[in-house]
Design an enzyme around this catalytic site. Structure first.
Site, short mmCIF file in Angstrom:
data_model
loop_
_atom_site.label_atom_id
_atom_site.label_comp_id
_atom_site.label_asym_id
_atom_site.label_seq_id
_atom_site.Cartn_x
_atom_site.Cartn_y
_atom_site.Cartn_z
N CYS A 118 -6.08 -2.48 7.50
CA CYS A 118 -7.18 -1.52 7.59
C CYS A 118 -8.49 -2.07 7.02
O CYS A 118 -9.55 -1.81 7.56
CB CYS A 118 -6.80 -0.22 6.89
SG CYS A 118 -6.84 -0.29 5.09
N CYS B 166 0.83 -1.20 0.00
CA CYS B 166 0.00 0.00 0.00
C CYS B 166 0.87 1.25 0.00
O CYS B 166 0.59 2.22 -0.71
CB CYS B 166 -0.93 0.00 1.20
SG CYS B 166 -1.95 1.49 1.35
#
EC number: 2.8.1.13
Length: 363
Positions: free
Chosen positions: A200, A104
């Site tokens: 997340c 990410c």
């Protein structure tokens, strides 16, 4: 940061958390032109409330309003799905354990976000990561954060020279407790907000249940080190090396009465091997890793340095050498517990992060 012109325009990634809130404040105090950007990287909220995009955006807007900073809200979820999540699923399907946070940072926060920020006129971007950037003679180095307990260089090891040249980490020289205190002193709504932990897009949900919504279950055998059948598993994708929680096997089952841990996965037989306690099969001293990435000039191998095979681990002394198959071989000074294929191994020279690679197998 001290050498930047005060007319420098910086767009900070404002997540709605305490770290990015304080990072924004510090940039303003430095006198820079500051704007903020909220990234939506996942479409679905965690129903438990720990990963609510709506709440995070609301908090980010409150911080932006309080600091009189323009907030851009951008949806990068399609990029995240294509560049991070699909890889995450493919790796798990192979029985490996990837680290989506590393990808990410490389693909989303320091590529897509960076490109978007530059299109908005930014000279640089900033994030709330606990790490530092040093520059000497045009070469950038990634340094560990001052707060060793919060250092996030492990997750940033895939960044390249260009990405580092365009990035700032305002919290690199600050301890986490001081960040909290700054937020409290300034009345930030995020001051006492819980730190995000884990992945997340999973939030506080059960990992196996989440993964099962994307990957089909493939029942196989769980065996001990002697090959004795113990029970069935529902798919190698749902387990990781060193795992204890979720096996649902009482310590009383077996000879020692100690807890059981995942020691190995046999993809060919769809078999999960578990052992008890600090079994020798949990420990290895040598690994092979692929896709080595060096932040600056690739070092001459063999190289003595230190490495981490997981976040929050203390750096371990090792030697890196070149394998014939373009992979690198890492020999540790001491045995390492639960070396996990798919995870990142990150290399250090004291406080400098040299880069890293993907663990392929243990030897």
């Amino acid at each position: 940061m001290k050498n930047l012109n005060k007319n420098t325009k910086i767009i900070v990634g404002l997540s709605g958390g305490v770290d990015s809130s304080v990072a924004t404040l510090l940039l303003l105090k430095q006198g820079y032109q500051v704007e903020a950007l909220f990234m939506k990287n996942w479409e679905e909220d965690d129903k438990s409330g720990y990963c609510s995009v709506e709440q995070d955006l609301s908090d980010a807007q409150k911080i932006a309003d309080k600091l009189d900073v323009k907030l851009h809200a951008v949806n990068f979820s399609a990029d995240y799905w294509n560049d991070v999540f699909i890889h995450f699923l493919k790796e798990h399907k192979k029985g490996r354990t990837p680290n989506p946070d590393v990808l990410c940072n490389q693909k989303i926060k320091f590529r897509v976000f960076l490109e978007h920020a530059l299109s908005l006129g930014a000279d640089k971007i900033a994030t709330g990561h606990y790490a530092r950037i040093a520059e000497k003679n045009g070469t950038y180095q990634l340094k560990t954060g001052l707060d060793d307990s919060k250092d996030q260089s492990y997750f940033l090891h895939l960044l390249n020279q260009y990405q580092l040249s365009k990035s700032l980490f305002p919290l690199g020289e600050i301890n986490k407790i001081d960040v909290r205190n700054i937020a409290i002193e300034n009345g930030f709504v995020t001051a006492n907000k819980k730190d995000s932990t884990g992945i997340c897009f999973i939030g506080e949900r059960n990992f196996s249940e989440f993964l099962a919504t994307y990957l089909s279950k493939q029942q196989g055998d769980i065996v001990d080190e002697q090959g004795q059948f113990i029970k069935h598993h529902q798919g190698l994708a749902f387990y990781t090396i060193g795992q204890r929680k979720g096996l649902k096997i009482g310590g009383g089952f077996g000879k020692s009465g100690e807890p059981w841990f995942v020691a190995d996965k046999c993809i060919e037989r769809n078999e999960l091997m578990i052992v008890q306690g600090n079994h020798a099969l949990l420990y290895h001293q040598i690994l092979s890793a692929s896709k080595p990435h060096w932040i600056s000039t690739p070092p001459t191998l063999p190289l003595m340095c230190s490495a981490k095979i997981r976040y929050r681990q203390q750096s371990q002394s090792c030697m890196i050498s070149q394998n014939d198959n373009k992979q690198i071989k890492v020999v540790f000074k001491q045995l390492q517990r639960a070396i996990t294929p798919g995870q990142s191994i990150v290399f250090y020279d004291n406080k400098t992060c040299l880069g890293g690679a993907i663990i392929e197998f243990r030897l």
